[in-house]
Design an enzyme around this catalytic site. Structure first.
Site, short mmCIF file in Angstrom:
data_model
loop_
_atom_site.label_atom_id
_atom_site.label_comp_id
_atom_site.label_asym_id
_atom_site.label_seq_id
_atom_site.Cartn_x
_atom_site.Cartn_y
_atom_site.Cartn_z
N HIS A 144 0.84 -1.20 0.00
CA HIS A 144 0.00 0.00 0.00
C HIS A 144 0.87 1.25 0.00
O HIS A 144 0.63 2.19 -0.77
CB HIS A 144 -0.90 -0.03 1.23
CG HIS A 144 -1.70 1.21 1.45
ND1 HIS A 144 -3.02 1.34 1.07
CD2 HIS A 144 -1.37 2.40 2.04
CE1 HIS A 144 -3.46 2.53 1.40
NE2 HIS A 144 -2.48 3.20 2.00
N GLU A 145 1.89 1.28 0.85
CA GLU A 145 2.76 2.45 0.93
C GLU A 145 3.60 2.62 -0.33
O GLU A 145 3.80 3.74 -0.81
CB GLU A 145 3.66 2.35 2.18
CG GLU A 145 2.91 2.25 3.49
CD GLU A 145 1.91 3.37 3.71
OE1 GLU A 145 2.08 4.46 3.13
OE2 GLU A 145 0.94 3.16 4.47
N HIS A 148 1.51 4.17 -2.96
CA HIS A 148 1.41 5.62 -2.79
C HIS A 148 2.57 6.32 -3.50
O HIS A 148 2.39 7.32 -4.20
CB HIS A 148 1.45 5.98 -1.30
CG HIS A 148 0.12 6.02 -0.63
ND1 HIS A 148 -0.97 6.68 -1.16
CD2 HIS A 148 -0.31 5.50 0.56
CE1 HIS A 148 -2.00 6.55 -0.34
NE2 HIS A 148 -1.63 5.83 0.70
N GLU A 223 -6.44 6.75 -1.07
CA GLU A 223 -6.34 5.56 -0.24
C GLU A 223 -6.94 4.35 -0.94
O GLU A 223 -6.40 3.25 -0.89
CB GLU A 223 -7.03 5.79 1.11
CG GLU A 223 -6.33 6.79 2.02
CD GLU A 223 -4.89 6.40 2.29
OE1 GLU A 223 -4.62 5.20 2.59
OE2 GLU A 223 -4.02 7.28 2.20
#
EC number: 3.4.24.-
Length: 291
Positions: A144-145, A148, A223
């Site tokens: 997820h990071e 980003h 997100e």
């Protein structure tokens, strides 16, 4: 309500500081003495709107390390650190970005990514997250990071913040000028004064609240994209679903205000409109619907 106030205050602080500095340098006096020239006002607004946002982005990595006490893993000293670095390296290669710095910080479950450049960013995880999740779930959070970073979310949010800040500064002064003109008794020889300054300040706060809503909405959308990005990097969506479900049963650790929007969870009780993160249930549903 306290957290909402702090969020709004943080977004307004940089604009207000820049406004005061430029006012002390005579920018406001120049604008009002020339009848508030809209072209000049727009340049003034762009400077105020973007300077703080860009500066914050450029110093985001060192500030994140300092404010969280994050320890960058330069030479792994444990099996966990070796696994973290190797996992981020694999995910970064799949995402087509440069290897970020990997860090650990003491705190309740959370993780974040920050940095001005996608090939030299920072990914940090808390000890609370490492201790409360399985390796598969931590890998999903790391995905997820990394997503980003690959999506350029830090730069995108800076640009969005800069644009809305610009309009806040511009519209607040136009509104302040109109109010001051309306209240003036000498319309022919009117020169904005203290009434313009007060009205502009009040409108900047009002419009700033509206700007916070816009920025929060964009943050929630990124997100969803990062969740989907993690599923693509791992080749399956279930680990990210499991990670979100796990986080839903925990209280995410609060991050410093300048990093709150960067965490895997915001750890706050903000109302839905001001929250930088969607509810965990909505994120899980969005992933379940992902093809």
């Amino acid at each position: 309500m306290t957290r909402i106030f702090l969020l709004i205050a943080t977004n307004l602080a940089v604009m207000l500081v820049m406004t005061v500095v430029l006012s002390l340098l005579g920018a406001n006096r120049f604008l009002t003495a020339n009848g508030l020239n809209l072209g000049t006002l727009m340049v003034f607004s762009l400077v105020v709107g973007f300077t703080g946002s860009i500066f914050s982005l450029l110093i985001s990595k060192p500030m994140a390390k300092w404010s969280t006490g994050a320890h960058v893993i330069e030479q792994p000293s444990s099996s966990t650190e070796v696994w973290l670095v190797n996992t981020v390296q694999v995910l970064s290669q799949r995402a087509g970005i440069g290897m970020p710095e990997v860090a650990i910080y003491n705190g309740e479950p959370n993780a974040f990514a920050t940095g001005a450049f996608r090939d030299s960013a920072l990914v940090a995880v808390s000890t609370g997250l490492l201790n409360s999740m399985t390796k598969e779930e931590v890998e999903a959070v790391l995905g997820h990071e990394v997503a980003h970073i690959a999506n350029g979310d830090m730069v995108t949010m800076t640009l969005i913040q800069g644009v809305v800040n610009t309009f806040v500064v511009f519209l607040s002064r136009v509104a302040g000028y109109l109010v001051d003109s309306f209240l003036s008794k000498d319309e022919e020889n009117h020169r904005p004064g203290i009434g313009f300054e007060i009205a502009s300040f009040i409108f900047q706060i009002i419009f700033g609240i509206g700007a916070s809503l816009i920025v929060a909405w964009f943050s929630r959308q990124r997100e969803f994209r990062a969740d989907a990005g993690s599923a693509r990097l791992l080749g399956q969506k279930q680990p990210m679903i499991n990670a979100l479900a796990r986080l839903g049963g925990l209280q995410p650790g609060a991050l410093p205000s300048d990093l709150a929007a960067s965490g895997i969870g915001d750890g706050s009780q903000l109302s839905a409109m001001f929250s930088t993160h969607p509810p965990m249930e909505e994120r899980i549903i969005a992933l379940q619907r992902l093809n």
